[in-house]
Design a protein around this motif. Sequence first.
Motif, short mmCIF file in Angstrom:
data_model
loop_
_atom_site.label_atom_id
_atom_site.label_comp_id
_atom_site.label_asym_id
_atom_site.label_seq_id
_atom_site.Cartn_x
_atom_site.Cartn_y
_atom_site.Cartn_z
N GLY A 1 -1.93 10.93 4.29
CA GLY A 1 -2.24 10.33 5.59
C GLY A 1 -3.60 9.67 5.57
O GLY A 1 -3.77 8.54 6.03
N LEU A 2 -4.56 10.36 4.99
CA LEU A 2 -5.92 9.82 4.90
C LEU A 2 -5.93 8.54 4.05
O LEU A 2 -6.51 7.52 4.44
N ALA A 3 -5.28 8.61 2.88
CA ALA A 3 -5.27 7.46 1.98
C ALA A 3 -4.63 6.25 2.65
O ALA A 3 -5.16 5.13 2.58
N LEU A 4 -3.52 6.49 3.33
CA LEU A 4 -2.82 5.38 3.99
C LEU A 4 -3.69 4.79 5.10
O LEU A 4 -3.88 3.57 5.19
N PHE B 1 -5.14 0.98 5.28
CA PHE B 1 -4.80 0.05 6.35
C PHE B 1 -6.05 -0.46 7.05
O PHE B 1 -6.17 -1.64 7.38
N LEU B 2 -7.00 0.45 7.28
CA LEU B 2 -8.24 0.01 7.95
C LEU B 2 -9.04 -0.91 7.04
O LEU B 2 -9.66 -1.88 7.49
N ALA B 3 -9.03 -0.62 5.72
CA ALA B 3 -9.70 -1.52 4.77
C ALA B 3 -9.05 -2.89 4.83
O ALA B 3 -9.72 -3.92 4.76
N SER B 4 -7.72 -2.90 4.95
CA SER B 4 -6.99 -4.16 5.04
C SER B 4 -7.46 -4.98 6.23
O SER B 4 -7.75 -6.17 6.10
N ILE B 5 -7.52 -4.33 7.39
CA ILE B 5 -7.86 -5.10 8.58
C ILE B 5 -9.32 -5.54 8.50
O ILE B 5 -9.66 -6.66 8.91
N PHE B 6 -10.17 -4.71 7.92
CA PHE B 6 -11.56 -5.11 7.74
C PHE B 6 -11.63 -6.35 6.84
O PHE B 6 -12.24 -7.36 7.19
N GLY B 7 -10.96 -6.25 5.68
CA GLY B 7 -10.94 -7.39 4.75
C GLY B 7 -10.40 -8.63 5.43
O GLY B 7 -10.94 -9.72 5.30
N ALA B 8 -9.33 -8.45 6.19
CA ALA B 8 -8.69 -9.58 6.85
C ALA B 8 -9.64 -10.22 7.87
O ALA B 8 -9.83 -11.44 7.87
N LEU B 9 -10.28 -9.40 8.70
CA LEU B 9 -11.11 -9.96 9.76
C LEU B 9 -12.34 -10.68 9.21
O LEU B 9 -12.66 -11.80 9.64
N VAL C 1 0.82 -1.20 0.00
CA VAL C 1 0.00 0.00 0.00
C VAL C 1 0.86 1.26 0.00
O VAL C 1 0.60 2.22 -0.73
N ILE C 2 1.89 1.23 0.84
CA ILE C 2 2.66 2.44 1.13
C ILE C 2 3.34 2.97 -0.13
O ILE C 2 3.23 4.15 -0.46
N THR C 3 4.03 2.07 -0.85
CA THR C 3 4.77 2.51 -2.04
C THR C 3 3.80 3.03 -3.10
O THR C 3 4.09 4.00 -3.78
N SER C 4 2.67 2.33 -3.26
CA SER C 4 1.72 2.74 -4.29
C SER C 4 1.19 4.14 -4.02
O SER C 4 1.12 4.98 -4.91
N ILE C 5 0.78 4.37 -2.78
CA ILE C 5 0.14 5.66 -2.46
C ILE C 5 1.16 6.80 -2.44
O ILE C 5 0.91 7.87 -2.97
#
Lengths: 503, 321
Positions: A107-110, A114-122, A76-80
């Motif tokens: 900051g918002l995008a990152l 990350f929150l989308a990631s944890i949502f998807g993961a959970l 995510v980090i490198t892309s954004i």
Amino acid sequence: METFSGLLQGFQVALEPVNLAVAFLGVVLGLVIGILPGLGGTSGVAILLPLTVFIAPTSGIIFLASIYWGALFGGVITSILFNIPGEPWSVALLFDGYPLARKGRAGLALTAAFLASIFGALVAVAIFSFLMKPLAEFSLKFGPPEMFAIMLMAFATFVGLGGAAPLKTVIMLVTGLLLAMVGLDVVTGMPRFTFGTITLLNGFHFVPITIGLYGLGEILASAEEGVAKLVGLQGRVGWRDLRETLRELKARFLTLLGSTVLGFWVGILPGTGATPASFLGYGIARQYSKEREAFGSGKLEGVIAPQAAAQAAGIGALLPMITLGIPGSPTAAVLLAGLFTWGLLPGPQLFVEKPDFVWGLVASMYLGNFMALLICLLAVPLLAAIMRTPYAILTPFIVLISLVGSYVIQNSLFDVWLTLLFGLVGYVLKKLRYPLAPLVVALVLGDLAERSLRQSLIMADGSPAIFFTRPLSALFMALAFLLFLWPLLRPALARLAPRPLEL
Amino acid sequence: MKRMALWSAVFLLAFVAVSWAQQAFPQRPIEFVIMAGTGGGADRYARFISALVDKHRLSPQPLLPVNRPGGAGAVAMNYVYSKKGDPYVIVITLNSFITTPLIQRLPFSYRDFTPIAMMGLDTFMLWVPADSPFQTAKDLLDAAKARSLTVAGTGSKQEDEILFRTMERRFGLKPFRYVPYKGGGAVAAALVGKQVEATVNNPSEQLSFYKDGRSRPLAVFLKQRVDQPLWKDVPTIKEATGEEIEYVMMRGIFAPGGIPEEARRWLTGLMKKVFATEEFQKFLLDNALFPKFMPGEELGRFVAEFSAFHEGLMRDLGWIQ
């Protein structure tokens, strides 16, 4: 009930100090691997696999899987921030993530990603824990016709992407498909468009091309616009971003859930993985959004949907690997190699013979993803600060990691030339206002779509009826057509709907 | 002054040369090329071997596995071919090591590589889903004489298709509807998901389904049965049909052509040590591999025969002129 007792056992295993330590180490390594372009999660896991012979298999799988979770976050980090994909599955984040960063909302995008990631993961882990076996069973019913129908769905959502003229989109789609055709034809086993060279036999890998088109192309365009404009992108970060993200996620709950479930399912299917899932997630989110035109210019949904799908797919890919011994993604294939190295045989017996292994892995999915989230969120201010580095210092560094990244993917110097060439191509296309995303999507999915189409036709002696006579395939074909026509249908439906009385 | 500098340079060079010659091979890590992507059979072998080398400290320098996929092995072979004389590159093979140069008319063949060791032979079996109407290989072949069966395999004009086309010719069958997949795992799943009616998977690829009672082997393409508890009841194709077909997948290790003899001997010795480890033997047994070690010369003879066999077969099939 088996699930609850299994999970309990799993957490006992995963919380052992050794396993916590290897999970943490894995997540950190994965994040680093994810951030570096070229060095992907798949090769990262492969490189570190031999190390695991020194530890117990359960610790080994927790270590390797944690690298995967870290890499899913890190890309995510490198892309954004830099407009180059840190991982293949973060390509879809370039479309809206980087524009957001350019607007000073890195900051918002990152945070959102990350929150989308944890949502998807959970969500994915929850489905994984409870429906592991029936889902694996169901995935076996998916043959080439069903796969092709899903690919068609993906393509249907990308028509008109980037808000460009439809003809330009079609030209880019076809160019992407043409590039995807180069190499060895899997159906006839013969070289195709290789001009007799051995280098081209391997076809074009999409990552060097994407790095060129987006990363270098963008740098060239910025250089022309004048460096001064780019200095001091705002790095405003803080809890406000977190609050805003949470509000946004709540508002987009259905999109998020939809792309997660879809991503999870695509991850389960063999031979796909997180990359196609992220594109599908992006495409579907865009197709259903009320502000389709805003996609591609920094829409937050365009960041959260593909990332949630990718993260869910990463977890989904492990499902058939554990239950059937069939890897759902390239990274899962390497983990499978790990299982064999440790002398374990995947499949239903594994649950009986090595429950601590299976459930330890499942529990580590919860823990590993939370660790990655924590590290990432804490790092957001630091990461956003990078954006405040003067562009003149940052740019050479980006070019350098772009080229090294291109080389590392396949240890091929040809890929470096390819990146440079497509840097120029990307610059020219940008000037002529051609959308880049359709090219990248066609290049990534073209091979899979073509293969499943031709496999289906072989099975049916050349009759396309096979796509409509199999119930599942027919269903997905209908969905694909619906998605394709949706932009036309929606206004019509809106007109048909009874309007409130105007007084 | 100048002359002294010159002399000291000469001495220094001579010293370096002598000390370099005295130090044994290998001086630096050895690149272990895999002719396929990550996760396949060859990949599994290579990573397992390099892990064993690390674990048992069999070499002062590590083996570094590097995937060079593409062109059914052509990309990897071309790379190793270009390293003529360099013993710091080795490659693990599939049968495409032989078939790919033939089909794609590449400027090199197996003769341009130095055989190091054979680490085992993978067997092929004829598989059907557990509830298939075919109880024996004969049932299946009888049906295939009446109609085209749908079958799956890895890639095109590679091992699996070669075996199916050979069966067609030997038994006079209607042409199979051969559906190429990208890897053995996907092929195994296609069978169990009943997308196709039969496959010729390696036992390792079907193992977990077989143990779970979801697929059945009808015959093994060997001269004699596999002498292991799990596989000893699978008849040979000759027992099942009266016709003998033997076909194996070679897991061989090769180096570029023209490497120093000392390095070649050392590499063969290393592979022999790997083969002898307890873990490797268990790996062979678990995956129903034919435990066959061959040092370099023997592997060289085997490959020559194997290549002649493939060439004849592919000429018969009209794949090459």
